[in-house]
Design an enzyme around this catalytic site. Sequence first.
Site, PDB file in Angstrom:
ATOM      1  N   LYS A 173       0.851  -1.193   0.000  1.00 36.61           N
ATOM      2  CA  LYS A 173       0.000   0.000   0.000  1.00 36.61           C
ATOM      3  C   LYS A 173       0.884   1.239   0.000  1.00 36.61           C
ATOM      4  CE  LYS A 173      -2.407   1.602   3.685  1.00 36.61           C
ATOM      5  NZ  LYS A 173      -3.582   1.861   4.523  1.00 36.61           N
TER       6      LYS A 173
HETATM    7  C1  5RP Z   1      -2.847   4.056   8.846  1.00 37.28           C
HETATM    8  C2  5RP Z   1      -3.119   3.417   7.566  1.00 37.28           C
HETATM    9  C3  5RP Z   1      -4.397   3.752   6.883  1.00 37.28           C
HETATM   10  O1  5RP Z   1      -5.086   2.565   6.746  1.00 37.28           O
HETATM   11  C4  5RP Z   1      -4.134   4.354   5.532  1.00 37.28           C
HETATM   12  O2  5RP Z   1      -3.493   5.559   5.678  1.00 37.28           O
HETATM   13  C5  5RP Z   1      -5.398   4.454   4.659  1.00 37.28           C
HETATM   14  O3  5RP Z   1      -6.268   5.368   5.124  1.00 37.28           O
HETATM   15  P1  5RP Z   1      -6.459   6.808   4.476  1.00 37.28           P
HETATM   16  O4  5RP Z   1      -7.153   6.569   3.157  1.00 37.28           O
HETATM   17  O5  5RP Z   1      -7.300   7.524   5.463  1.00 37.28           O
HETATM   18  O6  5RP Z   1      -5.097   7.422   4.248  1.00 37.28           O
HETATM   19  O7  5RP Z   1      -2.361   2.621   7.097  1.00 37.28           O
HETATM   20  O8  5RP Z   1      -1.508   3.926   9.146  1.00 37.28           O
END
Ligand code: 5RP
Length: 288
Positions: A173
Site C-alpha cells: 500500500k
Molecule cells: C494508517 C493506515 C491507513 O489505513 C491508511 O493511511 C489508509 O487510510 P487513508 O485513506 O485515510 O489514508 O495505514 O496507518
Amino acid sequence: MDWGLKNRLAKIIRPADDKAVMLAVDHGYFLGPTERLEVPRNTIRPLLRYCDSLMLTRGILRTCVDANFPVPVVLRVSGGTSIIGEDLSNEQITTSLKDAIRVNASALAMSIFVGGKYEHQTIVNLGKLVSEAEEYGIPVLAVTAVGKDMVRDSRYFSLACRIAAEQGAHIVKTYYCENFEEVVNSCPVPIIIAGGKKIPERDALALAYNAIKAGAVGVDMGRNIWQSDYPVPMIKSVRSIVHGHATVDQAYDMFKNLSKESSPQKISKLSASSKKPSELSKKQKKEK
Ligand code: 5RP
C-alpha cells in the site's frame, strides 16, 4: 503459490477483475478516536457491505464488527507508537500470528518507514512477518508509511514499495503521486493506494481513477470515505471506479445523485469536542 495463500489473496483482490476495494479503519492504532471514527461500530456498519475487505486492528474487529458478517479481514499487526509519542516509526509487531488466525484474518498488515529513524527495525520485522505468515498461507500487506518531511515523489515511493516487495510482501500500500506508473512498474507485487487526508470528493475520486489507470489494483481508503458527509455514496462511487470502469465524471455524478437521496452523516459530540492531535502535541506526526 500455496493454495491457502492464493485463496486468501483472492478474498482481497477479487479474481473476477483483479481489483480491490479495501476499507481502512485502522487509524485509531496511533491516532486514537480520530474524527468520524470516534465510535468505530457506527462508522463501519453502513459501509461493510460495499467493501471487498476491511483493514483494522484486532481490538476494533472484536468489539465493533459482527462476527457473522462475512467480510474478509486485513489485520493490522503493527503499532506501539502514538501521535504524541517520540517517533512514529518506532513500530513493532503487536499482534501474534496465533491471534490473527483466531480472528480468521485473510491478510496481515504492517507499516514500514523507509527513511525513518526506525527504518531498519520495521523492514526487518516485515521480512520476519512474511516468513512466519507464509508458513500458514497468510499474505502480508506492507504499508509504506510516509514521514512528515519526506518528499512524496515517484522516486521515493518506488524505493519504499520495491523494498517491501523484496522482503516478500504480497501486496503493497502506498500513496498516489505523479508518474505513478514508475512506482507500479518497479514493484513486482500488486499495489493499492491509500486515500490520505480528506480532500474534496471529486479529487478523491480522481485520485482513485488515476491510480487505477496507472496500474494500481485498487484502493485501501479510509478518511476520504468515512470523513465525507456522505460515506455510503462515496464508497459506492469509489467502487464504481475500481470495479466498474467509471470515469471521474461518472463516479462524481453518481456521488452527487446518491448524496441527494441520503442524509448527511452527523458530527458526533465526541468529534465536536475532541482535541485535534495538533492541539495535543507539535511533535512529529505521520502525514498520510
Ligand atoms: C494508517 C493506515 C491507513 O489505513 C491508511 O493511511 C489508509 O487510510 P487513508 O485513506 O485515510 O489514508 O495505514 O496507518
